[in-house]
Design a protein around this motif. Structure first.
Motif, short mmCIF file in Angstrom:
data_model
loop_
_atom_site.label_atom_id
_atom_site.label_comp_id
_atom_site.label_asym_id
_atom_site.label_seq_id
_atom_site.Cartn_x
_atom_site.Cartn_y
_atom_site.Cartn_z
N VAL A 130 -6.35 -128.46 -30.28
CA VAL A 130 -6.18 -129.91 -30.35
C VAL A 130 -6.42 -130.35 -28.93
CG1 VAL A 130 -4.34 -131.60 -30.37
CG2 VAL A 130 -4.18 -129.76 -32.19
N ASP A 131 -6.10 -129.67 -27.68
CA ASP A 131 -6.37 -130.43 -26.42
C ASP A 131 -8.06 -130.54 -26.27
OD1 ASP A 131 -3.72 -130.35 -25.88
OD2 ASP A 131 -3.72 -128.53 -24.76
N LYS A 150 -6.92 -141.27 -29.83
CA LYS A 150 -5.26 -141.14 -29.36
C LYS A 150 -5.01 -139.77 -29.96
CE LYS A 150 -3.21 -143.59 -33.21
NZ LYS A 150 -2.24 -144.60 -33.56
N ARG A 151 -3.90 -139.20 -29.07
CA ARG A 151 -2.96 -138.05 -29.55
C ARG A 151 -2.39 -138.60 -30.59
NH1 ARG A 151 -2.45 -132.89 -27.13
NH2 ARG A 151 -1.17 -132.55 -29.02
N ARG A 152 -2.24 -137.83 -31.81
CA ARG A 152 -1.34 -138.12 -32.95
C ARG A 152 -0.36 -136.93 -33.37
NH1 ARG A 152 -2.35 -142.66 -37.31
NH2 ARG A 152 -0.41 -142.28 -38.56
N ASP A 153 0.70 -136.78 -32.55
CA ASP A 153 1.57 -135.70 -33.10
C ASP A 153 2.69 -136.39 -33.89
OD1 ASP A 153 -0.02 -134.15 -31.55
OD2 ASP A 153 1.48 -134.17 -29.63
N GLN A 154 2.97 -135.27 -34.99
CA GLN A 154 4.25 -135.90 -35.58
C GLN A 154 5.50 -134.90 -35.49
OE1 GLN A 154 4.34 -136.46 -40.16
NE2 GLN A 154 2.96 -138.05 -39.64
N GLY A 155 5.26 -133.65 -34.84
CA GLY A 155 6.21 -132.96 -34.68
C GLY A 155 7.00 -132.47 -35.78
N GLY A 156 8.58 -132.55 -35.75
CA GLY A 156 9.44 -132.29 -36.97
C GLY A 156 9.48 -130.81 -37.30
N ARG A 158 7.73 -129.12 -39.29
CA ARG A 158 6.37 -128.71 -39.64
C ARG A 158 5.65 -128.49 -38.20
NH1 ARG A 158 7.66 -125.85 -43.52
NH2 ARG A 158 5.61 -125.51 -43.29
N GLY A 159 5.81 -129.04 -36.99
CA GLY A 159 5.42 -128.92 -35.61
C GLY A 159 3.97 -129.33 -35.80
N VAL A 160 3.72 -130.52 -36.34
CA VAL A 160 2.36 -131.06 -36.53
C VAL A 160 1.91 -131.62 -35.12
CG1 VAL A 160 0.90 -132.80 -37.63
CG2 VAL A 160 2.82 -131.41 -39.00
N ILE A 161 0.65 -131.15 -34.74
CA ILE A 161 0.22 -131.70 -33.59
C ILE A 161 -1.44 -132.11 -33.92
CG2 ILE A 161 1.55 -130.67 -31.93
CD1 ILE A 161 -0.64 -128.56 -31.68
N GLY A 162 -2.00 -133.22 -33.28
CA GLY A 162 -3.38 -133.48 -33.64
C GLY A 162 -3.69 -134.80 -32.70
N TRP A 163 -4.92 -135.36 -33.38
CA TRP A 163 -5.37 -136.58 -32.58
C TRP A 163 -6.09 -137.33 -33.69
CZ3 TRP A 163 -7.72 -131.91 -33.21
CH2 TRP A 163 -9.02 -131.77 -33.26
N GLU A 164 -6.23 -138.42 -33.36
CA GLU A 164 -6.81 -139.61 -34.25
C GLU A 164 -8.13 -140.38 -33.60
OE1 GLU A 164 -5.76 -143.90 -35.46
OE2 GLU A 164 -4.39 -142.62 -36.56
N TRP A 181 -7.79 -138.38 -38.76
CA TRP A 181 -6.66 -137.58 -38.30
C TRP A 181 -6.72 -136.23 -38.43
CZ3 TRP A 181 -0.93 -137.32 -40.09
CH2 TRP A 181 -0.08 -136.62 -38.95
N GLN A 182 -7.01 -135.38 -37.55
CA GLN A 182 -7.07 -134.03 -37.44
C GLN A 182 -5.97 -133.35 -36.77
OE1 GLN A 182 -11.37 -132.60 -36.77
NE2 GLN A 182 -11.59 -134.64 -35.98
N CYS A 183 -5.47 -132.39 -37.63
CA CYS A 183 -4.04 -131.89 -37.08
C CYS A 183 -3.67 -130.48 -37.69
CB CYS A 183 -2.95 -132.79 -37.28
SG CYS A 183 -2.74 -133.15 -38.97
N TYR A 184 -3.02 -129.98 -37.01
CA TYR A 184 -2.41 -128.35 -37.19
C TYR A 184 -0.91 -128.42 -37.39
CZ TYR A 184 -6.98 -126.94 -35.55
OH TYR A 184 -8.29 -126.73 -35.24
#
Length: 219
Positions: A130-131, A150-156, A158-164, A181-184
Motif C-alpha cells: 500500500v505504501d 489519497k490514502r483510503r483506510d477503513q481499519g475496523g 477487517r483492518g482494511v488499508i489502501g489508496w484511491e 480504490w485498491q485495498c487489502y
C-alpha cells in the motif's frame, strides 16, 4: 392549318414570357409541385434526406441486458463488505456476493463498476504494498496520469488499508477515466473497486461513480 400553327406559336411565346417575368418565389413553388408530381409517379423513388454523418469519436454505449434496478440495490459480499448500486443500473456479470468478481453498468452510457478480489499468500507484505502503491500514484500525478490521489483506510475489524486514485482524461487507461480504490484486508485479500467511463461522459457521471465507491463498507 396556318391559323392553327399561328395560334400555337403565340401560346408558346406567351408561356415563355410568363416564365421570364414570373417572380422567383412562384418559380420555386412550381419546382416543388413538379418534384411532388414526379415522386408520385410509378417507379419513381421518393426523395430521402441524406443520413447524418456518424461521429467517429462518439463513445460506444452499453446495451440493456435485462431488467435494470428500479431502486438502489445494496449487496453484502461474503468477504465482509457491502456496497450500493444506483437505480437504473444493471448487473452484467458475476455474483455480487461471491469472490470471483462482479460487473455492473448503466445502459445507454459507458459507465461501469467492477469488483476484483484476489487472495494473496500469508507472507505478502500488504502494508509495504500500500505504501509503495500510494507513493507511485502520487508521483504519477506529476505526469498528469491522476488528477487526485489519497490514502483510503477503513481499519475496523477487517483492518482494511489502501489508496484511491482518479485518472485524468488525457492519460486514462484504455480510453476510460477511472475512480479506483485498491485495498487489502487483514487476511491479505486484495480488492480492486473500480468505476470507469469514457472521458466524454466523465463530468456527467463522476458524482455517481464516486458515490458507488463511497458506499463500500467493510464490517
Amino acid at each position: 392549318m396556318r391559323k392553327t400553327v399561328w395560334l400555337l406559336t403565340v401560346a408558346a411565346l406567351c408561356g415563355l414570357s410568363f416564365l421570364a417575368l414570373a417572380p422567383p418565389d412562384l418559380l420555386a413553388q412550381w419546382g416543388v409541385i413538379q418534384r411532388g408530381v414526379e415522386a408520385t409517379r410509378p417507379g419513381q423513388p421518393a426523395t430521402q434526406p441524406a443520413p447524418a454523418p456518424e461521429d467517429p469519436n462518439a463513445p460506444f454505449n452499453r446495451a440493456k441486458m435485462g431488467e435494470s434496478f428500479q431502486a438502489p440495490m445494496t449487496y453484502k459480499n461474503n468477504r465482509h463488505f457491502s456496497y450500493t448500486i444506483p437505480a437504473g443500473w444493471q448487473k452484467e456479470q458475476g455474483d455480487p456476493t461471491g469472490e470471483k468478481g462482479v460487473g455492473f453498468g448503466l445502459p445507454g452510457t459507458t459507465a461501469s463498476f467492477n469488483i476484483h478480489i484476489t487472495q494473496m499468500v500469508p507472507s505478502f507484505p500488504r502494508k509495504a504494498a500500500v505504501d509503495a502503491g500510494f507513493k507511485q500514484a502520487k508521483e504519477e500525478m506529476t505526469i498528469r496520469k491522476y488528477m487526485a490521489v489519497k490514502r483510503r483506510d477503513q481499519g475496523g475489524s477487517r483492518g482494511v488499508i489502501g489508496w484511491e486514485t482518479i485518472e485524468t482524461a488525457e492519460k486514462g487507461s484504455g480510453g476510460f477515466q477511472r475512480i479506483q480504490w485498491q485495498c487489502y484486508d487483514k487476511d491479505n485479500y486484495y480488492y480492486s473497486f473500480m468505476t470507469a467511463v469514457n472521458p466524454q461522459q466523465f463530468n456527467q457521471h463522476r458524482a455517481v461513480m464516486q458515490k458507488i465507491i463511497d458506499s463500500i463498507r467493510f464490517d
